[in-house]
Design an enzyme around this catalytic site. Structure first.
Site, PDB file in Angstrom:
ATOM      1  N   TYR B  49      20.004  78.833 -39.980  1.00 39.85           N
ATOM      2  CA  TYR B  49      19.868  79.664 -39.048  1.00 39.85           C
ATOM      3  C   TYR B  49      18.324  80.091 -39.126  1.00 39.85           C
ATOM      4  CZ  TYR B  49      24.922  79.734 -38.044  1.00 39.85           C
ATOM      5  OH  TYR B  49      26.119  79.597 -37.790  1.00 39.85           O
ATOM      6  N   GLU B  50      17.899  80.415 -37.772  1.00 40.16           N
ATOM      7  CA  GLU B  50      16.449  80.728 -37.630  1.00 40.16           C
ATOM      8  C   GLU B  50      16.164  81.894 -38.414  1.00 40.16           C
ATOM      9  OE1 GLU B  50      14.881  79.839 -33.492  1.00 40.16           O
ATOM     10  OE2 GLU B  50      14.014  81.788 -33.780  1.00 40.16           O
ATOM     11  N   SER B  51      17.050  82.811 -38.586  1.00 35.69           N
ATOM     12  CA  SER B  51      16.759  84.011 -39.580  1.00 35.69           C
ATOM     13  C   SER B  51      16.701  83.838 -40.938  1.00 35.69           C
ATOM     14  CB  SER B  51      17.895  85.217 -39.217  1.00 35.69           C
ATOM     15  OG  SER B  51      19.195  84.351 -39.566  1.00 35.69           O
TER      16      SER B  51
END
Lengths: 305, 254
Positions: B49-51
């Protein structure tokens, strides 16, 4: 040397009108309490910098604190747009705001340049995008070694960065776990750092697990212990994200009068985070409480020379 | 079993993923698609995920890509700088999902402004990580409703590059990969040898006229346009019972 103070004093001593202010956090550990204190102290003309401006920036904009927003994604995560940000950008309400826009990687690279004292940082980003035409701090540069090229971004050096972590000792050595976002480089890029934490702990606790340390005391100017200071965002292991609050904000913020009423009720009429939490109520806090899930301890060993 | 348009979109997107892929997962339908793929034909699918979370295994669908449930029990959590530097920029990811307000015939995506940049009609959220995803994964996928407003011939602003000025144009910029499929509620579109979008398959019950009406240019159709395969009972069960029990993202069957 202890740096512990209150949020009121940290903001009044650390932040001035016109400052470039970075409230860090990628969804996790967003310093809502610090933002609310800036609204209460009626700070003006702030350049609000952050990769992912969310509700706290929408609230600061709605309260008239901002004249500029430097960002890479301005939205309500998983819900939609930021109504106050849009009103300011589209209609100049309540104030005109200037925008300085990046991509996430561009923003992070600019902070890295700031944090590492470089005149620029290179990245493979912005390629084929229209963004560089609209931001003079993004430039294409040729490789000095072959015929490749990259983009460069100028450093971002906030006057003040507010970072949040789960715990720190009284000198500001801080442990953070869960999603780390840009907390560390946003702090290292700034002149002044306000660290706010869920709880204070001993230096011994920090030293028992140095791999978990996000920032050390030399780079911290103020330490504030502020339980639930991230609500409605979350602190991993302490409380969950109040998703309902994010969804409700879409409604509230769509109407200027309702935003005013909300700011009156939850910011101006509230002295500090303690009062905010009392107002939120016990049930709300219990609903957000996670089950415990402890990491398996690691053995750092004790070595004698 | 009857199914909703959204369920068909999720399942169609899931089938674009293979067991060998590393994917940068987006929230909502992309998240469901990746999890359907992982529970059916692609158990080895590696999700990031981008996080910065790698190998997340959330117990319920996250509202945001930064949800605490994506951190708990993940294989690893990278700071943002590492995620973009060492993973995305270094081409460690095969597939990424993108969204936007406008997608044009070359697969360029606009998630920045409608109208003029300095005097916008609608100010959208901006790139976030989308531009870098579009630059650095081998295949980008888009899952979006089909409408004329959403599919103009040319976007108002290129946030994330597709085949900028055609496949050659993208190559001249030094970019590999590019858009692979645009999955809408009417059809699956792909890109020809020039980098222009065409209709590869029509969803059951959809006509060519409907797609033409809802596309902002005279879109081409494949010589042998197929009908998009329907979801299986097992895929629908996974969505309804496991991944989206409240129908938050997919609605339930019509």
């Amino acid at each position: 040397m202890t740096n512990v103070t209150t949020m009121t004093d940290a903001i009044s001593n650390g932040v001035s009108d016109g400052d470039k202010v970075y409230l860090a956090g990628f969804t996790h550990l967003i310093p809502f309490a610090a933002g609310h204190e800036m609204i209460r102290q009626e700070l003006r003309d702030l350049d609000l910098v952050r990769a992912t401006p969310d509700l706290i920036y929408d609230q600061l904009i709605a309260a008239g604190c901002a004249s500029k927003v430097t960002f890479s994604w301005a939205g309500n995560p998983g819900v939609g747009s930021l109504p106050a940000f849009r009103r300011a950008a589209e209609e100049g309400v309540p104030t005109e705001i200037e925008l300085e826009e990046y991509t996430h990687f561009g923003m992070i690279a600019a902070l890295q340049a700031g944090a590492s004292n470089l005149p620029f940082a290179p990245l493979r980003g912005f390629i084929g995008s229209d963004l560089p035409e609209h931001n003079e701090n993004i430039a294409r540069i040729e490789s000095p070694f072959d015929d490749d090229y990259v983009y460069a971004v100028a450093p971002i050096e906030p006057d003040v960065t507010v970072v949040r972590a789960q715990r720190a000792d009284e000198n500001g050595n801080a442990h953070l776990w869960g999603i780390q976002g840009e907390q560390k480089i946003a702090a290292l890029a700034a002149d002044t750092v306000i660290l706010t934490v869920e709880e204070l702990c001993s230096e011994e606790t920090i030293r028992s697990d140095p791999n978990r340390t996000m920032i050390t005391s030399d780079d911290v100017d103020y330490v504030v212990e502020d339980s639930y200071g991230s609500h409605p965002s979350y602190a991993q292991g302490y409380y969950g994200r109040d998703n309902e609050a994010y969804i409700e904000w879409a409604d509230i913020a769509s109407d200027v009068d309702r935003v005013e009423a909300w700011l009156d009720e939850w910011v101006y009429s509230v002295a500090d985070r303690r009062e905010y939490v009392r107002k939120l109520g016990v049930d709300q806090l219990l609903d957000l409480e996670p089950e415990s899930a402890y990491a398996t301890p690691v053995d750092m060993g004790r070595y004698r020379s | 079993m009857t199914y909703s348009n959204n369920e068909l979109m999720v399942v169609t997107a899931a089938r674009e993923l293979t067991d060998d892929d590393s994917v940068l997962v987006g929230i909502g339908m992309p998240n469901l698609a990746c999890n359907v793929a992982k529970r059916t034909h692609a158990p080895g699918l590696r999700m990031m995920y981008e996080s910065g979370t790698i190998g997340s295994n959330p117990e319920s669908p996250p509202l945001s890509i930064g949800d605490p449930g994506l951190a708990s029990g993940a294989l690893s959590i990278e700071p943002m700088a590492n995620g973009f530097n060492y993973y995305l920029q270094a081409n460690r990811l095969d597939v990424g999902f993108l969204g936007g307000a406008q997608i044009d015939k070359y697969g360029n995506i606009n998630s920045t402004v409608i109208g003029d940049y300095d005097d916008p009609i609608v100010r959208l959220p901006g790139s976030g990580g989308a531009c870098e995803i579009a630059c650095h994964v081998d295949r980008t996928l888009v899952v979006t409703p089909h409408s004329e407003r959403r599919f103009p011939e040319e976007v108002d602003f290129i946030t994330s590059p597709g085949f900028v000025g055609g496949r050659e144009g993208r190559k001249e910029l030094g970019l590999e990969g590019g858009p692979e499929a645009i999955i809408t509620d009417l059809a699956v579109c792909r890109f020809d040898e020039h980098g222009e979008m065409y209709v590869d398959s029509l969803h059951p019950g959809t006509t060519r006229e409907e797609v033409r009406e809802k596309t902002g240019w005279d879109i081409d159709f494949a010589d042998d346009v197929q009908t998009t395969p329907e979801p299986t009972d097992e895929e629908l069960r996974i969505i309804r019972e496991d991944l989206d029990p409240d129908g938050q993202y997919t609605g339930q069957s019509e």
